[in-house]
Design an enzyme around this catalytic site. Structure first.
Site, short mmCIF file in Angstrom:
data_model
loop_
_atom_site.label_atom_id
_atom_site.label_comp_id
_atom_site.label_asym_id
_atom_site.label_seq_id
_atom_site.Cartn_x
_atom_site.Cartn_y
_atom_site.Cartn_z
N HIS A 32 19.69 -122.74 -10.44
CA HIS A 32 19.99 -123.11 -9.06
C HIS A 32 18.72 -123.52 -8.32
O HIS A 32 18.68 -123.48 -7.09
CB HIS A 32 20.70 -121.95 -8.35
CG HIS A 32 22.02 -121.63 -8.97
ND1 HIS A 32 23.15 -122.38 -8.75
CD2 HIS A 32 22.37 -120.68 -9.87
CE1 HIS A 32 24.14 -121.89 -9.47
NE2 HIS A 32 23.69 -120.85 -10.17
N LYS A 34 -2.62 -97.99 -1.84
CA LYS A 34 -1.61 -97.17 -2.51
C LYS A 34 -0.47 -96.77 -1.58
O LYS A 34 0.68 -96.73 -1.97
CB LYS A 34 -2.29 -95.92 -3.08
CG LYS A 34 -1.35 -94.99 -3.86
CD LYS A 34 -0.85 -95.65 -5.11
CE LYS A 34 0.16 -94.83 -5.87
NZ LYS A 34 0.96 -95.65 -6.79
N CYS A 58 -6.17 -96.40 4.74
CA CYS A 58 -7.47 -95.80 5.00
C CYS A 58 -7.41 -94.34 4.58
O CYS A 58 -6.32 -93.78 4.45
CB CYS A 58 -7.81 -95.88 6.47
SG CYS A 58 -7.70 -97.53 7.15
N LYS A 66 4.71 -106.03 -11.27
CA LYS A 66 3.56 -105.42 -11.94
C LYS A 66 2.55 -106.49 -12.32
O LYS A 66 1.36 -106.32 -12.12
CB LYS A 66 3.98 -104.65 -13.21
CG LYS A 66 4.68 -103.35 -12.99
CD LYS A 66 3.82 -102.23 -12.47
CE LYS A 66 3.84 -102.11 -10.97
NZ LYS A 66 4.93 -101.52 -10.31
N ARG A 72 -6.94 -95.36 -3.05
CA ARG A 72 -6.05 -95.90 -2.05
C ARG A 72 -6.41 -97.34 -1.69
O ARG A 72 -5.59 -98.05 -1.10
CB ARG A 72 -6.10 -95.03 -0.79
CG ARG A 72 -5.63 -93.61 -1.04
CD ARG A 72 -5.97 -92.72 0.12
NE ARG A 72 -5.24 -93.11 1.30
CZ ARG A 72 -4.12 -92.53 1.72
NH1 ARG A 72 -3.61 -91.53 1.05
NH2 ARG A 72 -3.52 -92.94 2.81
N GLU A 112 10.84 -105.87 -11.26
CA GLU A 112 9.75 -104.89 -11.36
C GLU A 112 8.65 -105.39 -12.33
O GLU A 112 7.46 -105.24 -12.05
CB GLU A 112 10.31 -103.53 -11.79
CG GLU A 112 9.29 -102.44 -12.00
CD GLU A 112 8.40 -102.14 -10.79
OE1 GLU A 112 8.68 -102.61 -9.68
OE2 GLU A 112 7.39 -101.45 -10.98
N ASN A 145 -6.73 -93.21 11.04
CA ASN A 145 -5.81 -94.03 10.22
C ASN A 145 -4.65 -94.42 11.11
O ASN A 145 -4.18 -93.61 11.90
CB ASN A 145 -5.24 -93.22 9.05
CG ASN A 145 -6.26 -92.98 7.97
OD1 ASN A 145 -7.37 -93.49 8.04
ND2 ASN A 145 -5.89 -92.20 6.98
N GLY A 146 -4.13 -95.63 10.93
CA GLY A 146 -2.98 -96.06 11.75
C GLY A 146 -3.37 -97.25 12.61
O GLY A 146 -4.43 -97.86 12.39
N GLU A 186 0.72 -108.06 -9.14
CA GLU A 186 -0.18 -107.24 -8.34
C GLU A 186 -1.48 -106.89 -9.06
O GLU A 186 -2.51 -106.75 -8.41
CB GLU A 186 0.51 -105.99 -7.79
CG GLU A 186 0.93 -104.98 -8.81
CD GLU A 186 1.69 -103.81 -8.19
OE1 GLU A 186 1.33 -103.38 -7.11
OE2 GLU A 186 2.63 -103.32 -8.84
N TRP A 206 -9.65 -99.68 5.44
CA TRP A 206 -8.98 -100.87 4.92
C TRP A 206 -8.74 -101.74 6.16
O TRP A 206 -7.92 -101.40 7.01
CB TRP A 206 -7.67 -100.46 4.26
CG TRP A 206 -6.99 -101.53 3.49
CD1 TRP A 206 -7.27 -101.94 2.22
CD2 TRP A 206 -5.87 -102.32 3.91
NE1 TRP A 206 -6.40 -102.93 1.84
CE2 TRP A 206 -5.54 -103.18 2.85
CE3 TRP A 206 -5.12 -102.38 5.08
CZ2 TRP A 206 -4.49 -104.10 2.93
CZ3 TRP A 206 -4.08 -103.29 5.17
CH2 TRP A 206 -3.78 -104.14 4.10
C1 F6R Z 1 3.95 -101.53 -6.56
C2 F6R Z 1 3.88 -100.48 -5.58
C3 F6R Z 1 4.48 -100.70 -4.25
C4 F6R Z 1 5.17 -99.43 -3.75
C5 F6R Z 1 5.63 -99.61 -2.30
C6 F6R Z 1 6.40 -98.40 -1.80
O1 F6R Z 1 3.38 -101.16 -7.77
O2 F6R Z 1 3.33 -99.44 -5.83
O3 F6R Z 1 5.36 -101.77 -4.26
O4 F6R Z 1 6.25 -99.14 -4.58
O5 F6R Z 1 4.52 -99.82 -1.48
O6 F6R Z 1 5.63 -97.25 -1.89
P1 F6R Z 1 6.31 -95.83 -1.85
O7 F6R Z 1 7.13 -95.67 -3.07
O8 F6R Z 1 5.17 -94.87 -1.79
O9 F6R Z 1 7.16 -95.79 -0.61
#
Ligand code: F6R
Length: 613
Positions: free
Chosen positions: A509, A608, A2, A490, A27, A486, A105-106, A493, A79
């Protein structure tokens, strides 16, 4: 997740608040609202959906909104956690008499018992949220002093919060507080602006104060009075933000994600700047606060992180063991915090977090500190909670990362980890020549990334060919194994394609049972150790009719025999090849998502910064 914005002063409050909310849109959220306290009383507007829906509602219902006399306002993007994304659940929330408005927030963990108590006392609730207990509690505790009432209310809360409160009785005041969820106060002349994220403040001022947990601030247009929850005055240093509002804009790119992918040569140059010491064949990482003896005597490294940062951490594990003979483990931060990890003297815990606010990573830092470990954080956001609580570490200086899918932070995290391993390695066993080779490679990295970016139209063409797939495998070995994870993250998501990242040897396996002609495999087969075995794994996939896209090294003519499509990246050392491969896979995922018309910068269900468990 949020977002919070607050303002007090003589400016056009409503526009300032909605503009701030727009800067937090990245966000991810599902509804938004504002409350403005002025001599005209309290005005609240809420809407489901984007900030532009809120603006449309304000324009329709409140024609003279920009002639509000000076006052205090709060705004929020929500959110949903407790209660569906409906107008009644959007913030701000009020007590039933409309005396106090709160954005939060929280998560308030004891909200059901608090709510039941308040209902017994005659309070009437109008939402399903945990947040709504806060204005009712403030109302219950109010005896004429706003800060005292907020403090008394907060003392009853269990869980996490960043809050902002206004009241029509005090239209010149804004009260903010935090425990576990960030609040930043912008230091301005003749007005004040607060937010949960500095990007909503940067157009007003670059001087900010980050609240600590249990800080409460009473803010007017001329003053910031900071206290802790026991009403003891506290001072917090003013931090300077070293980027401009323009850095948080798209600058002509279609999406923030694309902009941030293309920014990587520059971001990396910024991460490396001033940190490579050719005389000593080592790295200069003063922020770690470690002396030569500490580098030599550290006996173990534990890495805690989530998501993309965890994938960078997996590479860190390889770096520390290969270059510095340092036993290293990496762990999902939530697991680290709950499984009672063994931390001995000599252990260094490395927390990696782009935002510096991820709840589980922060909890891991606290757990490590509680057990007496030294902690170093690798963060991008300067002044973030993880950076401040760790007290030592490396800032990435990658510039703001706005796209929900992390891109430039990953490459800069890996470079920071490599510099850290170089520093430890040189204090322990790495020769001067080996040190210089790594420095040389790091210096060439920005140009090599530019070479990958230059092939983006080829990557786009390959991506378009596979954009209809519904399942994908990404496979790699050694240094390219974390890169495969990774790459798959990408794709899933932002394109919503089910993508599994696997060690290439693990396929047989079990997962190989899923391979068939509709399931493409992206195989990382670059010219580093493990490539020969990778060719064998590719053959296994092709024998099951899976189309194979190989990420290989420029000039590898042999690969054409093995793969249906090839994406070539420059030759680099095993340490840095994963960054180049990941940049290519970021572009691949981006173009697949674009072809599928996905909301690339705001993928569904994602936010985010994950500030809840
Ligand atoms: C994927 C992504 C998330 C963050 C994860 C940790 O693209 O952005 O997997 O990497 O939520 O976030 P941080 O690095 O801010 O702790």
């Amino acid at each position: 997740m949020c977002g919070i914005v607050g303002y007090v002063g003589n400016g056009p409050i409503v526009s300032i608040l909605t503009d701030g909310l727009k800067r937090l849109e990245y966000r991810g959220y599902d509804s938004a609202g504002i409350a403005v306290a002025s001599e005209n009383g309290l005005r609240v507007e809420k809407a489901v959906g984007k900030v532009k829906s809120l603006e449309a509602k304000i324009h329709a219902d409140w024609p003279d909104f920009d002639s509000v006399p000076h006052g205090a306002g709060i705004a929020h993007t929500r959110w949903a956690t407790h209660g569906a994304p409906l107008e009644k659940n959007a913030h701000p929330h009020l007590d039933e008499k409309g005396r106090f408005a709160v954005v939060h927030n929280g998560i308030i963990e004891n909200y059901s018992s608090l709510r039941a108590n308040l209902i017994r006392k005659g309070h009437v609730f109008s939402s399903e949220t945990d947040t709504e207990v806060i204005p009712h509690l403030i109302e219950e505790c109010f005896e004429g002093d706003l800060v005292k009432a907020v403090t008394a209310a907060l003392k009853q809360l269990e869980g996490t919060f960043g809050i902002a409160v206004v009241s029509p009785q005090f239209p010149d005041r804004l009260v903010v507080a935090r425990r576990g969820s960030p609040i930043v106060v912008g230091v301005c002349d003749n007005e004040a602006v607060v937010a949960s994220d500095v990007s909503a403040i940067i157009s007003h001022t670059k001087q900010v104060i980050y609240l600590n947990d249990n800080d409460i601030a009473l803010i007017t247009k001329d003053s910031i009075d900071l206290r802790n929850i026991d009403n003891v005055p506290v001072t917090r240093e003013i931090s300077h933000i070293d980027w401009d509002a323009g850095a948080a804009e798209k600058s002509g790119y279609e999406h923030f994600m694309l902009k941030e992918i293309w920014e990587q040569p520059l971001s990396l140059a910024n991460t490396l700047r001033g940190r490579l010491d050719e005389n000593g064949a080592t790295a200069v990482l003063n922020g770690l606060n470690l002396g030569p003896k500490d580098f030599a005597s550290t006996s173990r490294i534990l890495i805690a992180a989530c998501g993309t940062s965890l994938h960078a951490g997996m590479l860190g594990d390889y770096f520390f063991e290969d270059l510095a003979d340092l036993p290293t483990e990496f762990e999902q931060a939530a697991e680290f915090r709950y499984r009672n990890p063994i931390i001995q003297p000599g252990s260094l815990v490395v927390a990696i977090s782009q935002s510096g606010e991820t709840a589980d990573t922060l909890a891991a830092v606290r757990e490590a500190a509680r057990k007496g470990a030294s902690v170093a954080a690798i963060c991008n956001v300067v002044g973030s909670t993880i950076a401040r609580e760790s007290g030592a570490g490396i800032y990435l200086h990658a510039g703001p990362e706005i796209g929900v899918a992390s891109t430039k932070a990953f490459s800069c995290q890996v470079a920071a980890l490599l510099m850290m391993a170089l520093k430890f390695g040189r204090a322990r066993r790495l020769s001067r020549e080996e040190g210089l080779e790594i420095i040389d490679e790091l210096k060439k990295l920005p140009d090599k990334i530019s070479q990958v970016l230059a092939s983006s139209s080829h990557i786009e063409a390959v991506a378009e060919k596979y954009a209809c797939a519904e399942n994908f495998f990404y496979i790699g070995r050694g240094y390219l194994y974390p890169a495969a994870l990774e790459g798959a993250l990408k794709l899933k998501e932002i394109s919503y394609i089910h993508a599994e990242g696997y060690h290439a040897a693990e396929l047989k396996h079990g997962p190989i049972a899923l391979l068939e002609e509709k399931v493409p495999v992206l195989a990382l087969a670059c010219e580093i150790p493990g490539k020969d075995k990778m060719i064998g794994n590719i053959q296994e996939c092709r024998a099951r009719k899976s189309p194979v896209i190989a990420v290989s090294t420029i000039g590898d003519k042999e690969m054409a025999e093995h793969a249906d499509d090839i994406i070539s990246i420059p030759q680099a050392s095993p340490y840095l090849t994963p960054i180049l491969a990941v940049v290519a896979m970021q572009l691949f995922a981006y173009y697949v998502a674009k072809k599928r018309n996905c909301a690339i910068d705001q993928p569904r269900n994602l936010a985010k910064s994950v500030t809840v468990e």
